[in-house]
Design a protein around this motif. Structure first.
Motif, PDB file in Angstrom:
ATOM      1  N   SER A 113       0.781  -1.230   0.000  1.00  0.00           N
ATOM      2  CA  SER A 113       0.000   0.000   0.000  1.00  0.00           C
ATOM      3  C   SER A 113       0.818   1.287   0.000  1.00  0.00           C
ATOM      4  CB  SER A 113      -0.969  -0.011   1.181  1.00  0.00           C
ATOM      5  OG  SER A 113      -2.060   0.772   0.822  1.00  0.00           O
ATOM      6  N   SER A 165       0.285   3.342  -2.220  1.00  0.00           N
ATOM      7  CA  SER A 165      -0.695   4.353  -2.655  1.00  0.00           C
ATOM      8  C   SER A 165      -1.336   5.031  -1.450  1.00  0.00           C
ATOM      9  CB  SER A 165      -1.751   3.731  -3.576  1.00  0.00           C
ATOM     10  OG  SER A 165      -2.455   2.699  -2.930  1.00  0.00           O
ATOM     11  N   GLU A 178      -8.837   7.923  -3.472  1.00  0.00           N
ATOM     12  CA  GLU A 178      -8.456   6.739  -4.261  1.00  0.00           C
ATOM     13  C   GLU A 178      -9.671   6.210  -5.043  1.00  0.00           C
ATOM     14  OE1 GLU A 178      -5.437   4.342  -2.676  1.00  0.00           O
ATOM     15  OE2 GLU A 178      -5.900   2.611  -3.918  1.00  0.00           O
ATOM     16  N   ASP A 196      -6.343   0.176   3.877  1.00  0.00           N
ATOM     17  CA  ASP A 196      -4.988   0.658   3.637  1.00  0.00           C
ATOM     18  C   ASP A 196      -4.737   1.977   4.374  1.00  0.00           C
ATOM     19  OD1 ASP A 196      -5.076  -1.467   1.955  1.00  0.00           O
ATOM     20  OD2 ASP A 196      -4.891  -0.327   0.097  1.00  0.00           O
TER      21      ASP A 196
HETATM   22 MG    MG Z   1      -2.664   0.581  -3.280  1.00  0.00          MG
END
Ligand code: MG
Ligand code: ADP
Length: 362
Positions: free
Chosen positions: A110, A112, A144, A156
């Motif tokens: 993760s 991101s 996201e 996440d």
């Molecule tokens: Mg991700």
């Protein structure tokens, strides 16, 4: 308000509870010691300047015209966060973000969410924004979902925000609450990257999500949180949908059993739940790969490993193993060698402990 700030947000490892977040179930996760660092400063112009040392790219975009970028799609994570903050009524103006990271990208750890959370914290520090930690995680998730277009759950971002050293995080996505569960000191977390980045990001993930929603709808319930395994056996469902739902419901059950096992210091019982989780990914959710399967099979045969499974969305990425502290070098040596022999691919290892969540460093 400060002129400059430095923030850090860690990656996370999902330890039990696969694809349960958007089904409003339970997850046990931990923040890891690696993550994204952002050096941020205020700008007098109404623009967002973002550069990443990781990919050596930079972009500049007007705050009044924030839209998803196609060429520099990596920047959509931080741009999306700023867009969501503005749309939610937070007042901020121009800023420059300098990103660096020691977290592998696309490894299922993760990066991101770490990037999103570090961005939100930077904006908070620069412009004195006020939001609770869970709200921060939710705003990042919204970025996201809506800006990047991946329908990921809250796992996440919440794990990156709420991480605690030596503690696992128990997240309940129905009540949106978080508790901590101690990880005994004789256990460590070993992450093995299969070397195959998760493929088909978005497509496969969003498809699984739809199948879970369909299962809940067929059962006449809001989410799979309210389903039991017995119910899934008795209701007419098509074969694939049933298996998807069995995975999700089984995972949530395993999380609760896992918490009991940890609280009574039964590490092998916890490890067995991790192996069971992986088998369910293989046969029910079909989100494993042959590479991840080899890593888990090798872990099963290696002394010092309590349990092992794929971590995160699946379709590539990494496995997480719970191992006896002190055995890591031997385990990594054995598994890496065999993995290369069997697949021709190379895996890379990260030994970690549950670590502190996102923070403003200065
Ligand atoms: Mg991700
Ligand atoms: P994961 O979250 O498992 O690492 P994702 O595909 O969800 O995988 O997110 C990875 C993407 O996030 C990268 O492809 C890139 O676009 C973006 N990203 C993450 N960290 C950085 C970074 N340090 N610099 C630039 N982009 C990053």
């Amino acid at each position: 308000m400060s002129e400059t700030t430095t923030t850090f947000a860690p990656g996370r490892v999902e330890i039990l509870g696969n694809h349960t977040d958007y089904n409003l179930g339970f997850v046990l996760s931990a923040a890891i010691h690696l993550g994204v660092t952002i050096e941020a400063s205020r700008l007098s112009e109404e623009i967002l300047e973002i550069s990443s040392e990781t990919n050596q790219r930079s972009i500049s975009i007007e705050l009044s015209n924030l839209r998803p970028l196609t060429e520099d799609a990596w920047a959509n994570y931080p741009v999306g966060v700023i867009k969501v903050l503005l749309a939610s009524g937070f007042r901020l103006s121009g800023m420059r973000l300098n990103i660096s990271s020691d977290l592998p990208l696309g490894a299922g750890l993760s990066s991101s969410a770490a990037l999103e959370v570090a961005t939100a914290l930077a904006a908070k520090a620069l412009f004195d924004l006020e939001f609770e930690k869970m709200r921060l995680a939710q705003l990042c998730q919204k970025a996201e979902n809506e800006f990047v277009g991946v329908q990921s759950g809250l796992l996440d971002q919440a794990s990156s925000v709420f991480g605690k050293s030596h503690q696992l995080i128990l997240l309940d996505f129905l009540n949106v609450t978080v508790e901590t569960v101690s990880l005994p000191a004789n256990a460590s977390l070993l992450l093995l990257n299969s070397g195959v980045p998760h493929q088909l990001t978005g497509g496969e993930y969003n498809e699984r999500r739809k199948q879970c929603m369909l299962a809940a709808k067929s059962l006449g319930i809001k989410s799979l949180r309210d389903a039991t395994l017995a119910q899934l056996e008795s209701v007419p469902l098509d074969e694939v949908t049933r298996r998807r739902a069995i995975h999700v419901v089984g995972e949530s059950d395993r999380v609760l059993q896992g918490v009991q096992a940890l609280r009574s210091n039964r590490l092998q019982a916890f490890g067995d739940l991790m192996f069971a989780s992986h088998v369910s990914s293989q046969i029910n959710f079909e989100n494993s790969t042959s590479y991840l399967d080899v890593l888990v099979d090798l872990a099963r045969k290696t002394p010092g490993v309590f349990g092992s499974r794929l971590t995160g969305g699946g379709f590539g990425g990494s496995t997480v193993s719970l191992i006896q502290a002190g055995y890591a070098n031997e385990i990594v040596r054995t598994i890496s060698l065999e993995y290369h022999k069997m697949t021709g691919a190379n895996c890379s290892a990260i030994l970690t402990e549950p670590s502190e969540g996102a923070r403003i460093l200065s």
